[in-house]
Design a protein around this motif. Structure first.
Motif, PDB file in Angstrom:
ATOM      1  N   UNK A 316       0.825  -1.211   0.000  1.00 21.61           N
ATOM      2  CA  UNK A 316       0.000   0.000   0.000  1.00 21.61           C
ATOM      3  C   UNK A 316       0.856   1.256   0.000  1.00 21.61           C
ATOM      4  N   UNK A 317       1.969   1.244   0.710  1.00 21.63           N
ATOM      5  CA  UNK A 317       2.892   2.393   0.691  1.00 21.63           C
ATOM      6  C   UNK A 317       3.401   2.614  -0.732  1.00 21.63           C
ATOM      7  N   UNK A 318       3.723   1.521  -1.418  1.00 18.74           N
ATOM      8  CA  UNK A 318       4.164   1.618  -2.804  1.00 18.74           C
ATOM      9  C   UNK A 318       3.078   2.254  -3.675  1.00 18.74           C
ATOM     10  N   UNK A 319       1.850   1.791  -3.536  1.00 19.19           N
ATOM     11  CA  UNK A 319       0.749   2.339  -4.329  1.00 19.19           C
ATOM     12  C   UNK A 319       0.522   3.812  -4.024  1.00 19.19           C
ATOM     13  N   UNK A 320       0.620   4.189  -2.762  1.00 21.01           N
ATOM     14  CA  UNK A 320       0.446   5.601  -2.395  1.00 21.01           C
ATOM     15  C   UNK A 320       1.513   6.471  -3.037  1.00 21.01           C
ATOM     16  N   UNK A 321       2.752   5.989  -3.017  1.00 13.51           N
ATOM     17  CA  UNK A 321       3.845   6.757  -3.621  1.00 13.51           C
ATOM     18  C   UNK A 321       3.685   6.837  -5.139  1.00 13.51           C
ATOM     19  N   UNK A 322       3.242   5.763  -5.749  1.00 12.65           N
ATOM     20  CA  UNK A 322       3.019   5.761  -7.189  1.00 12.65           C
ATOM     21  C   UNK A 322       1.884   6.718  -7.559  1.00 12.65           C
ATOM     22  N   UNK A 323       0.826   6.731  -6.770  1.00 16.53           N
ATOM     23  CA  UNK A 323      -0.270   7.663  -7.018  1.00 16.53           C
ATOM     24  C   UNK A 323       0.182   9.104  -6.872  1.00 16.53           C
ATOM     25  N   UNK A 324       1.101   9.362  -5.948  1.00 14.24           N
ATOM     26  CA  UNK A 324       1.634  10.717  -5.791  1.00 14.24           C
ATOM     27  C   UNK A 324       2.478  11.115  -7.001  1.00 14.24           C
TER      28      UNK A 324
END
Length: 413
Positions: A316-324
């Motif tokens: 989820x941290x990865x997805x959040x960073x990718x979305x940013x």
């Protein structure tokens, strides 16, 4: 492979034994046959089933090395990208890559124009004399309007344009490794899948081969060769220790993963995206079979090498960073259909990042048997070049193969 079949193969003479059937082990076997050596490759599981299968599949031309003026590594990457494209035209294709530019730091049109100019000069030098002249479209800077046309979802605020260059992508790593190994075997190599090296044969301070065993069996079969190369990837350190060799100089591992996203690609090219914040990571979104590959995430790893996978929080941290990095993308966890994870060597200076230098460890230099080497690679792109360096170290009296000529080995008619 049965134990009786192994007994037959154990009676053959080998010049070296390669342990590990990932991209590095296969390339060592292939390069060995170019030197008229007879290698034996042992893979305890399936060929290329671990880290090699879970990479982002991009063959990089080393453009990023120009930022630090590491011209030697740029040259090597350019040559190896050309080798992949020339040697496997049915499995490796050019890949357009686009990076939006917002005038911050090195990500400015002027900086990339300078990098592209230097890259053109160095590519010509690196490929001189090679059969492959590169064959890739010229890198260029797109205007803001052309950037929006190529990547409609690009963040338009302060957009100065985009850098567009071409690397290459391996469409099916498993097929590529199988083809390379078929060529090696047609030229005199032998390869055994489902066979584990369990101990080192050594006498008088010299390696003499290994004892090996079929998975699930209990009988050990000797295979003899004066050189043993440990190319077992994430298992290399454990294997060296099991052979009684000093493994302290072999790197530990870091978890790396890429995600298969069940969403149509945002553009026809790969996207290199970074959030507009200090220290933000660059992510790649690669079109793949109507979906996207997103990578790459990294995290410390303290478990064993057999089943690495990020936990739900890390994902989820990865997805959040990718979305940013890609505002408006809004990826959700339920859109992730597969997590492709593996272990890479970790940097000795920064334990949160993968290593950026290969390791060739001659155990004889540290009290181990002569003829035992452990090799750990850091890049899919330069695995063949590392194989070449390893064999030059192990067999220094052999005539070297020309670095920039890439004859394609063909099975006999």
């Amino acid at each position: 492979m049965t134990t009786s079949e192994m007994r037959t193969l154990s009676n053959r003479d080998y010049d070296l034994i390669v342990i590990g059937g990932g991209v590095l082990g296969v390339m060592i076997a292939l390069e060995a046959t170019r030197r008229n050596l007879k290698p034996l490759l042992l893979e305890r599981g399936r060929l290329g089933a671990a880290t090699s299968a879970n990479s982002l599949r991009i063959v990089h031309g080393g453009l990023r090395y120009l930022q630090s003026l590491d011209l030697a590594r740029h040259r090597e990457s350019v040559a190896e990208r050309a080798w992949f494209l020339e040697t496997f035209p049915d499995l490796v294709r050019p890949l357009a890559c686009l990076m939006p530019l917002y005038g911050e730091g090195a990500r400015r049109p002027l900086a990339f124009r300078a990098a592209f100019f230097l890259d053109r000069l160095l590519v010509g030098s690196a490929l001189r004399g090679a059969r492959a002249a590169g064959g890739l479209p010229r890198s260029r800077i797109l205007s803001p309007s052309a950037t929006r046309e190529t990547f409609p979802g690009v963040l338009a605020t302060d957009l100065r344009g985009a850098a567009l260059w071409h690397d290459a992508i391996i469409q099916d790593p498993a097929r590529l490794l199988a083809k390379a190994l078929d060529w090696a075997c047609a030229a005199g190599a032998s390869a055994l899948e489902g066979v584990a090296a369990v101990s080192l044969l050594a006498e008088g301070g010299k390696a003499g081969g290994v004892m090996a065993r079929v998975a699930g069996d209990s009988e050990d079969i000797p295979f003899r060769a004066p050189v043993v190369i440990n190319a077992a990837g994430p298992w290399a350190k454990d294997l060296a220790q099991s052979f009684g060799a000093n493994a302290e100089r072999l790197p530990n591992t870091i978890l790396a993963w890429n995600l298969v996203i069940d969403r149509p690609p945002l553009a026809s090219c790969a996207l290199a995206l970074k959030a507009r914040a200090a220290g933000a990571q660059t992510f790649f979104l690669v079109p793949w079979d109507g979906r996207m590959l997103a990578g790459t995430g990294y995290a410390p790893w303290i478990g064993g090498p057999d089943s690495p996978v990020p936990d739900e929080r890390q994902t989820q941290v990865f997805l959040d960073a990718l979305n940013a990095a890609a505002p408006g993308l809004d990826l959700r966890r339920d859109q992730v259909s597969r997590i492709m994870a593996g272990l890479l060597p970790v940097s000795r200076t920064d334990g949160s990042q993968p290593a950026d230098r290969d390791t060739i460890l001659d155990h004889a230099a540290f009290g181990g048997p002569k003829g035992l080497l452990s090799v750990v690679g850091v890049k899919l792109t330069t695995a063949r070049a590392l194989a070449d360096r390893t064999l030059r170290h192990a067999f220094p009296t052999l005539a070297p193969c020309p670095y920039n000529t890439f004859p394609r080995p063909e099975p006999p008619a």
